[in-house]
Each structure stands twice: as structure tokens, then as C-alpha cells.
Enzyme design. Structure first.
Site, mmCIF file in Angstrom:
data_model
loop_
_atom_site.group_PDB
_atom_site.id
_atom_site.type_symbol
_atom_site.label_atom_id
_atom_site.label_comp_id
_atom_site.label_asym_id
_atom_site.label_seq_id
_atom_site.Cartn_x
_atom_site.Cartn_y
_atom_site.Cartn_z
ATOM 1 N N GLU A 1 0.833 -1.216 0.000
ATOM 2 C CA GLU A 1 0.000 0.000 0.000
ATOM 3 C C GLU A 1 0.859 1.255 0.000
ATOM 4 O OE1 GLU A 1 -2.979 -0.368 -0.593
ATOM 5 O OE2 GLU A 1 -3.560 -2.331 0.213
ATOM 6 N N GLY A 2 0.469 2.207 -0.815
ATOM 7 C CA GLY A 2 1.218 3.456 -0.927
ATOM 8 C C GLY A 2 0.883 4.452 0.170
ATOM 9 N N PHE A 3 1.612 5.547 0.154
ATOM 10 C CA PHE A 3 1.511 6.577 1.191
ATOM 11 C C PHE A 3 0.091 7.129 1.341
ATOM 12 C CE2 PHE A 3 2.435 11.223 2.271
ATOM 13 C CZ PHE A 3 2.621 10.974 3.615
ATOM 14 N N ASN A 4 -0.532 7.420 0.227
ATOM 15 C CA ASN A 4 -1.815 8.124 0.314
ATOM 16 C C ASN A 4 -2.978 7.221 0.679
ATOM 17 O OD1 ASN A 4 -1.242 10.991 -0.248
ATOM 18 N ND2 ASN A 4 -0.198 10.051 -1.980
ATOM 19 N N HIS B 1 -1.938 17.755 -10.837
ATOM 20 C CA HIS B 1 -1.259 16.528 -10.413
ATOM 21 C C HIS B 1 -1.355 15.550 -11.566
ATOM 22 C CE1 HIS B 1 -1.188 12.387 -8.491
ATOM 23 N NE2 HIS B 1 0.054 12.825 -8.561
ATOM 24 N N ARG C 1 -0.320 12.147 -12.673
ATOM 25 C CA ARG C 1 0.197 10.837 -12.274
ATOM 26 C C ARG C 1 0.574 10.061 -13.526
ATOM 27 N NH1 ARG C 1 1.690 6.665 -10.319
ATOM 28 N NH2 ARG C 1 0.780 5.505 -8.577
ATOM 29 N N THR D 1 -5.091 8.258 -5.437
ATOM 30 C CA THR D 1 -5.281 8.659 -4.038
ATOM 31 C C THR D 1 -4.437 9.904 -3.727
ATOM 32 O OG1 THR D 1 -3.606 7.067 -3.369
ATOM 33 C CG2 THR D 1 -5.888 6.384 -3.123
ATOM 34 N N PHE D 2 -3.352 10.099 -4.477
ATOM 35 C CA PHE D 2 -2.522 11.297 -4.307
ATOM 36 C C PHE D 2 -3.370 12.534 -4.628
ATOM 37 C CE2 PHE D 2 1.968 12.832 -4.273
ATOM 38 C CZ PHE D 2 1.774 14.126 -4.728
#
Ligand SMILES: Nc1nc2c(ncn2[C@@H]2O[C@H](COP(=O)(O)OP(=O)(O)OP(=O)(O)O)[C@@H](O)[C@H]2O)c(=O)[nH]1
Ligand SMILES: *[C@@H]1O[C@H](CO)[C@@H](O)[C@H](O)[C@H]1NC(C)=O
Length: 427
Positions: A37-40, A281, A283, A377-378
Site C-alpha cells: 500500500e502506498g503513502f496516500n 497533479h 500521475r 489517491t494522491f
């Protein structure tokens, strides 16, 4: 005289180095996520578990216990934080977030303070959350939770000493006394019963795979209260503000984005204006493969950015992206007003991937107009930040359409802040 001062400071020293005194009814909730799972997304899981803690603390069955949430250190998480030559483990939450602000919603503590308070790097029980081996049997979705045999190969192993070892954020001495798998299907709140005397009296319980439980009420009052408590660390806010000031002629007074010191004092009395720039943003990386249809080409992005700059009468566009240097140079050649935050190697080392991501997010969230990436999610976290700062909906919930999509492609939906009290929502 001299002696007595020495003795006095010696005693002080002893007091300070000894383990901190915890209240006798203190209990600790720890958690972690799937390493992928990523940061966001992890920031979203924090909301779920923090609200579980909130439910536990307000439950009658738990009223004699003083539960606190232990913050899982950051590390080389997800697929993006694996930069070579960058030390990224055992990162404290205070590196990225203002822990004092978190504490104004629920009691939290850093993992290292937990070890100190408990006196040893030990967690009594680890509950590994998983689904049900049989899937959904009835076809109807019901909330349920049971202790069950583990489905996956064990992520934790018990050694000859009977201690369970596994990944504890790079703290190799840490071990667990007990380990079990728990099948769960439901909202985070479903864990209140089992944790409050139902199944355990352990002082410390860690929920691994915390992302397995859902929000109790996505977009509800507690969702937003908790979200608003996730104020970024002062150092990162200062760095972002300096960049805005020097490169984008943007500051909070002018932009009407002044936030009070205590997030609980903030109300939306008027709309935020934002700085004299638009922000994107963009991505790329894995999205070029997994979300291909939703990622517009550089050429298409450039065209639309130039149009938007005219429409909003600004000369600058701030771009946050995980794209390559070459891709960004190509975009810049087509959009001369483009600005990026590019830290030096030394600075990047100090800020780490998470710090740079947050600075990008802060700058995006202060723009007059923001465009995000589809299903990132970022981007979601930026949109939330703008909601909190009282930006108008149509300056926030936008994305560019992919080249193969029609120009009226579906736009992101708004997560409306509810400022009413809890009881009004539940009634
Ligand atoms: N600095 C910076 N990093 C970015 C940007 N976009 C993506 N990243 C990096 O790539 C990661 C991707 O997003 P994560 O939040 O980790 O992963 P995720 O939760 O799956 O997010 P999405 O994949 O975007 O839904 C971020 O954590 C950043 O490290 C950006 O615009 N600026
Ligand atoms: C709690 O205990 C009951 C009774 O022993 C058991 O059936 C249940 O699976 C346990 N739940 C959890 C989450 O451990």
C-alpha cells in the site's frame, strides 16, 4: 554548592532516562498495512483505525481502559518509495505530520515512545486481518468477524523462544507474544467488541492488514474531524510556503487560506481564493499501464493547460508529477509557464519521498484551480485539503480526459464536509 547542583542534575537525569510512567489502565492499539500500500492510501487507513480507537474510547464496555493509538513508523512502503541510496526506515510521524494536531482528535504516540513506555520492544498480540476463505457464501453482504486459521502463508514466525517475529517497521528487536488470524468483513467498528474485553485482555494489540476494514462512515462527521486533524508538519508547511512565495507570488493572507493554529477552530466563513496559478497533479509511471485510458498524453495536457491559464488569467502552472525528467522537459517546452518543485539531492535526502510528495500536495492545494489524475489517491488527498480550506467545488474536482475519452468524461465527485454534530447525522 557545586556538588549539590551535580547531584540534583544527576537525579533529574535518572528520572528522564527511566521508562516513562504510563497510567495503569493504559492499553495500546497498533496497526500496519499490506507492504504494497502506498503513502496516500495509508493516510486513509489511519482515518479508519483512528476512528476505531475513537469508538473504543467512547464505548461503555471499555470505559475503564485508557486506549491510545501507536503510530506505525513510515518506511520503504508501496512500490514508489524504494529509491536507492535513500535511508527510509523508522521514519517518525512527526517528520510528515503535526502530531500535536493528531492528538487533538485522539491520543496518539510514536512507536519509539511506546517502546519506552512499555519498557521493552514487545507487542502482546498481533491480529492478522484477512477475508473469509469461503468468500461471500450467501451472496448477501453481512458484517462478521471470527478468529480463523490463516489463509496466506504466515508473515510471522514463532522462534524456539516462542516469540513471534515479523516485519515491525525495521525494529528488529520487536517481537509479539501471541499471533492469530482474524477473518473480518465489515466496518472498523466491528473490532470494538472483540478488543473491549470480548476476546482479549492484552495491554497491546496490533492489527496487521489494517486496510481490511472499511470506514465506519465515509465522509461522515468523524471522517472529516479526523481528516482535519492530519495537519502537515511545520517544517514541510514552511518549505512549501517559501516556494509559493518565491515562485508563485502566493501567500495565505492574499489567497484567503489562513488556517488557525488549532484545526478545531476552523470554519468555512468565506471561499478560499488560492494563489495566482493553476495546479496539476499528473500521475504517470504505473498509471501509464494500469490506468491507460485515463491518462492524457503530454501534448493534450499542454493544450489544455494553456487554455486554462488564459481562462483563469494566470501566467504560471504548478505541476506535481511522478513522471520522468524527460517527460517533464517535454511538457515544459510546450507550456513555458510551467513550474515544478525540484529539491536538490541533499534536500531530497532530508525530506524523503514523503516530504516531497507532501510539499507538492500543499502547493497544489493552494492553487486558484486544481486538476487531478483519475482515481489517484494522491489527487484525492489534495482535493480533501482544498475542501478543508474552503475552496469552491468547481475549482477542485477536475481531471483531464484521456485522449480516447470524450471531452465530457466523468469528473471526480465531491466529498462534502458535514459540519453538523454526530447525533444529527445518526438520527
Ligand atoms: N513528489 C511527488 N510524488 C508523487 C507524485 N505522484 C505520485 N508520486 C509518488 O508516487 C506515489 C504514488 O502514490 P501513493 O500514494 O504512494 O500510492 P497510491 O496510494 O496507490 O496512490 P495512487 O497510486 O496515486 O492512487 C506517492 O506516494 C509519491 O511518492 C507527485 O506528483 N509528486
Ligand atoms: C472471540 O471469541 C469467540 C469465542 O471464543 C470466538 O468465536 C471468536 O472467533 C473470537 N473473535 C475474535 C476476533 O478473536
Amino acid at each position: 554548592m557545586k556538588y549539590s547542583i551535580h547531584i540534583f542534575s544527576l537525579i533529574l537525569c535518572l528520572f528522564q532516562s527511566g521508562s516513562l510512567e504510563a497510567p495503569p489502565n493504559r492499553r495500546y492499539l497498533l496497526y500496519d498495512c499490506n507492504p504494497g500500500e502506498g503513502f496516500n492510501l495509508r493516510r486513509d487507513v489511519y482515518l479508519r483505525i483512528a476512528n476505531l480507537l475513537q469508538s473504543i474510547r467512547s464505548d461503555k464496555k471499555c470505559k475503564n481502559d485508557d486506549w491510545v493509538l501507536v503510530l506505525p513508523p513510515w518506511g520503504r512502503i508501496g512500490y514508489h518509495w524504494k529509491e536507492r541510496g535513500m535511508e527510509q526506515s523508522r521514519i517518525k510521524w512527526s517528520t510528515f505530520f503535526d502530531v500535536e494536531s493528531l492528538n487533538k482528535y485522539i491520543p496518539v504516540m510514536e512507536y519509539e515512545d511506546y517502546i519506552e513506555e512499555v519498557g521493552e520492544p514487545m507487542i502482546e498480540e498481533v491480529w492478522y486481518l484477512q477475508g473469509y476463505a469461503e468468500g461471500w457464501t450467501s451472496g448477501e453482504w453481512v458484517e462478521k468477524i471470527h478468529e480463523r486459521p490463516c489463509i496466506d502463508t504466515l508473515a510471522y514466525e514463532s522462534g524456539r523462544d516462542g516469540k513471534f517475529r515479523g516485519w515491525f517497521w525495521g525494529y528488529e528487536e520487536t517481537y509479539a507474544k501471541k499471533f492469530k488470524c482474524v477473518s473480518v468483513q465489515g466496518m472498523a467498528k466491528i473490532l470494538v467488541g472483540p478488543l473491549c474485553g470480548g476476546n482479549t485482555t492484552a495491554k497491546s494489540v496490533m492489527l496487521d492488514r489494517g486496510e481490511s476494514v472499511l470506514h465506519d462512515m465515509f465522509g461522515g462527521i468523524n471522517y472529516w474531524k479526523c481528516r482535519r486533524s492530519m495537519v502537515f508538519s511545520e517544517a514541510l508547511r514552511k518549505e512549501a510556503d517559501k516556494f509559493r512565495m518565491e515562485n508563485l507570488d502566493s501567500n495565505d493572507e492574499k489567497d484567503k487560506t489562513v488556517m488557525p493554529r488549532d484545526w478545531r477552530d476552523h470554519k468555512c466563513t468565506e471561499d478560499a481564493l488560492g494563489g495566482p496559478y493553476i495546479a496539476l497533479h499528473y500521475r504517470r509511471k504505473d498509471f501509464l499501464h494500469v490506468r491507460k485510458e485515463g491518462v492524457p498524453s503530454i501534448l493534450r495536457v499542454a493544450e489544455q493547460l494553456n487554455q486554462l491559464m488564459k481562462k483563469y488569467k494566470v501566467k504560471k502552472v504548478f505541476v506535481a508529477s511522478d513522471g520522468t525528467k524527460e517527460e517533464m522537459e517535454e511538457l515544459k517546452s510546450l507550456v513555458p509557464g510551467m513550474v515544478m518543485y525540484t529539491p536538490t539531492k541533499e534536500k531530497l535526502k532530508a525530506l524523503k519521498m514523503g516530504g516531497v510528495a507532501i510539499i507538492d500536495q500543499i502547493i497544489c492545494s493552494h492553487a486558484k484551480y486544481f486538476i487531478g489524475s483519475k482515481e489517484s489517491t494522491f489527487s484525492f488527498r489534495i482535493q480533501e485539503e482544498r475542501e478543508i480550506m474552503c475552496f469552491q467545488k468547481d475549482t477542485t474536482f477536475n481531471r483531464f480526459c484521456g485522449d480516447a475519452e470524450t471531452s465530457d468524461c466523468e469528473q471526480p465527485t465531491r466529498w462534502k464536509i458535514v459540519w453538523k454534530s454526530d447525533s444529527e447525522i445518526w438520527d
